[in-house]
Design an enzyme around this catalytic site. Structure first.
Site, PDB file in Angstrom:
ATOM      1  N   TYR A 153       8.833 -16.765  -7.666  1.00  0.00           N
ATOM      2  CA  TYR A 153       8.970 -17.357  -6.377  1.00  0.00           C
ATOM      3  C   TYR A 153       7.629 -17.081  -5.683  1.00  0.00           C
ATOM      4  O   TYR A 153       7.228 -18.041  -4.848  1.00  0.00           O
ATOM      5  CB  TYR A 153      10.174 -16.630  -5.360  1.00  0.00           C
ATOM      6  CG  TYR A 153      11.448 -17.194  -5.523  1.00  0.00           C
ATOM      7  CD1 TYR A 153      11.982 -17.507  -6.724  1.00  0.00           C
ATOM      8  CD2 TYR A 153      12.079 -17.654  -4.394  1.00  0.00           C
ATOM      9  CE1 TYR A 153      13.312 -18.071  -6.831  1.00  0.00           C
ATOM     10  CE2 TYR A 153      13.117 -18.291  -4.283  1.00  0.00           C
ATOM     11  CZ  TYR A 153      13.949 -18.268  -5.474  1.00  0.00           C
ATOM     12  OH  TYR A 153      15.111 -19.143  -5.549  1.00  0.00           O
ATOM     13  N   LYS A 207      15.339 -11.163 -19.504  1.00  0.00           N
ATOM     14  CA  LYS A 207      14.931 -12.218 -20.480  1.00  0.00           C
ATOM     15  C   LYS A 207      13.782 -11.629 -21.536  1.00  0.00           C
ATOM     16  O   LYS A 207      12.927 -12.114 -21.693  1.00  0.00           O
ATOM     17  CB  LYS A 207      14.581 -13.622 -20.109  1.00  0.00           C
ATOM     18  CG  LYS A 207      14.737 -14.603 -20.980  1.00  0.00           C
ATOM     19  CD  LYS A 207      16.365 -15.036 -21.631  1.00  0.00           C
ATOM     20  CE  LYS A 207      16.070 -15.982 -22.714  1.00  0.00           C
ATOM     21  NZ  LYS A 207      17.266 -16.332 -23.377  1.00  0.00           N
ATOM     22  N   ASP A 239      21.160 -15.078 -19.982  1.00  0.00           N
ATOM     23  CA  ASP A 239      21.791 -16.160 -20.455  1.00  0.00           C
ATOM     24  C   ASP A 239      23.274 -15.641 -20.562  1.00  0.00           C
ATOM     25  O   ASP A 239      24.391 -16.140 -20.337  1.00  0.00           O
ATOM     26  CB  ASP A 239      21.301 -16.913 -21.686  1.00  0.00           C
ATOM     27  CG  ASP A 239      20.956 -16.030 -22.867  1.00  0.00           C
ATOM     28  OD1 ASP A 239      20.667 -14.687 -22.604  1.00  0.00           O
ATOM     29  OD2 ASP A 239      20.440 -16.507 -23.926  1.00  0.00           O
ATOM     30  N   ASP A 263      18.808 -15.161  -7.842  1.00  0.00           N
ATOM     31  CA  ASP A 263      19.280 -16.485  -7.565  1.00  0.00           C
ATOM     32  C   ASP A 263      20.450 -17.353  -7.923  1.00  0.00           C
ATOM     33  O   ASP A 263      21.193 -17.305  -7.333  1.00  0.00           O
ATOM     34  CB  ASP A 263      17.877 -17.332  -7.156  1.00  0.00           C
ATOM     35  CG  ASP A 263      18.300 -18.705  -6.360  1.00  0.00           C
ATOM     36  OD1 ASP A 263      18.944 -18.490  -5.288  1.00  0.00           O
ATOM     37  OD2 ASP A 263      18.033 -19.840  -6.903  1.00  0.00           O
ATOM     38  N   ASP A 267      24.667 -16.923  -7.048  1.00  0.00           N
ATOM     39  CA  ASP A 267      25.439 -18.188  -6.806  1.00  0.00           C
ATOM     40  C   ASP A 267      26.540 -18.421  -7.710  1.00  0.00           C
ATOM     41  O   ASP A 267      27.839 -18.544  -7.173  1.00  0.00           O
ATOM     42  CB  ASP A 267      24.812 -19.526  -7.046  1.00  0.00           C
ATOM     43  CG  ASP A 267      24.174 -20.043  -5.474  1.00  0.00           C
ATOM     44  OD1 ASP A 267      24.087 -19.095  -4.603  1.00  0.00           O
ATOM     45  OD2 ASP A 267      23.610 -21.083  -5.505  1.00  0.00           O
TER      46      ASP A 267
END
Ligand code: IPM
Ligand code: MG
Length: 374
Positions: A153, A207, A239, A263, A267
């Site tokens: 970000y 990751k 993942d 983020d 959600d």
């Protein structure tokens, strides 16, 4: 460290709360949050001042900037911030630097709000609202701790430029070891605080099979773990974490992860509860100052209709009382009032099941006030 008891937080002087209603349904839900805050100020004898400032699209419209200097100064001087929501389709065409989202990112970064707590918990009465089978989600109570001021970000270089005649967009995912360490420490502390009697589990999501930045992340989190032998640490690739969240979400306790992964996962976790309108969040700096806001967005499609669910905002007020102000009693009272209202079957449109009737934003706020006074 996250203050959890009144004796760990700032002195009893008057504390300043800045309220940022923002855009869309923001002003409507904030109005209910403020009524609930006023009620506990009275009932618990709290010494607070509350000031409202423009922020986001509303501030862009009024002052040409989503985060005007005056608002930023007030936020710097505040002990805690309560935000409604920001953004709307009318700002999609504004210059990128002036969009409401940039105001929010600017506020997070200017105030050093690096630790973002996003709980996902399910009220038993609402388990039918989840898209997962009730037994997979009944009793769900997980916390996603998202790093909020670093990673892709904020990393540079970033931009869009022409390379060899081809337009090329690029961003940089970057974490230094200090940033990783401070969010990891928060993760372990948070985990420990949730399980004072043991059994705390922290899952760090990365990751590391592909990204160097994740390799360092994993190494630093593992090193921090040696200071927390009482917390069981595991690592998961992002993942797989996404898959596990929708397969068997109750396997998680606290998840700690970087800005972008957090983020996305937060959600997904919010949706597991079937009621994103119920979820509060906190973004904390190193001293415990915080920005509190509902997880849902500005919902421009229903703005101005008086039907939005104010409970995530009301629960954000409770989080503010708990994590920044150390007013555990007032926080408990609000959370109990919300549970009572849900048990009593009071529903805004977003959490009804077919055939159930719904109440307005204001009536939902009133129901919480009535429960507080009962
Ligand atoms: C969130 C939002 C923000 C983010 C946007 C509005 C900038 O999606 O708080 O999760 O991406 O962090
Ligand atoms: Mg998001």
């Amino acid at each position: 460290m996250i203050p959890l008891h009144s004796d760990q937080v700032m002195s009893a002087a008057t504390r300043k709360i800045v309220v940022l209603p923002g855009d869309g349904i923001g002003p409507e839900i904030i109005a209910e949050g403020r009524r609930v805050l006023d009620a506990v100020v009275d009932s618990h004898g709290l010494d607070l001042t509350v000031e409202e400032h423009v922020f986001g699209g509303a501030a862009y419209d009024a002052h040409g900037s989503p985060l005007p200097e005056m608002t930023l100064d007030a936020c710097r001087a505040a002990d805690a911030l309560l935000l409604g929501a920001i953004g709307g389709p009318q700002y999609d065409k504004a210059p990128r630097e002036l969009r409401p989202e940039r105001g929010l990112l600017g506020l997070r970064s200017e105030l050093g709000l690096f630790a973002n707590l996003r709980p996902a918990m399910l009220y038993p009465e609402l388990s039918a609202a989840s898209s997962l089978k009730p037994d997979l989600v009944a009793g769900l109570d997980i916390m996603i701790l998202r790093e909020l001021t670093g990673g892709i970000y904020f990393g540079g270089p970033r931009g869009i430029e022409v390379r060899n005649g081809v337009r090329t967009g690029f961003n940089t995912m970057v974490y230094d070891e200090n940033e990783i360490q401070r969010i990891a420490v928060r993760g372990f502390e948070l985990c420990r605080a949730r399980h004072p009697d043991g059994g705390a589990r922290l899952c760090s999501v990365d990751k590391a099979n592909v990204l160097e930045v994740s390799e360092l992340w994993r190494e630093v989190v593992t090193a921090v773990a040696t200071d927390y032998p009482d917390v069981e640490l595991s690592h998961m690739y992002v993942d797989n974490a996404a898959m596990q969240l929708v397969r068997a979400p109750k396997q998680f306790d606290v998840i700690v992860t970087g800005n972008l992964f957090g983020d996305l996962l937060s959600d997904a976790a919010a949706m597991l509860t079937g009621s994103i309108g119920m979820l509060p969040s906190a973004s904390l700096d190193k001293a415990g100052k915080g920005l509190y806001e509902p997880v849902h967005g500005s919902a421009p499609d229903i703005a101005g209709q008086g039907i939005a669910n104010p409970l995530a905002t009301i629960l954000s007020v409770a989080m503010m009382l708990r994590y920044t102000l150390g007013e555990t009693g007032a926080a408990d009272a609000i959370e109990a009032a919300v549970s009572q209202v849900i048990s009593a079957g009071v529903r805004t449109a977003d959490i009804t099941t077919p055939g159930e009737s719904s109440v307005s934003t204001h009536d939902m706020g009133q129901a919480v006030l009535d429960a507080l006074n009962s």
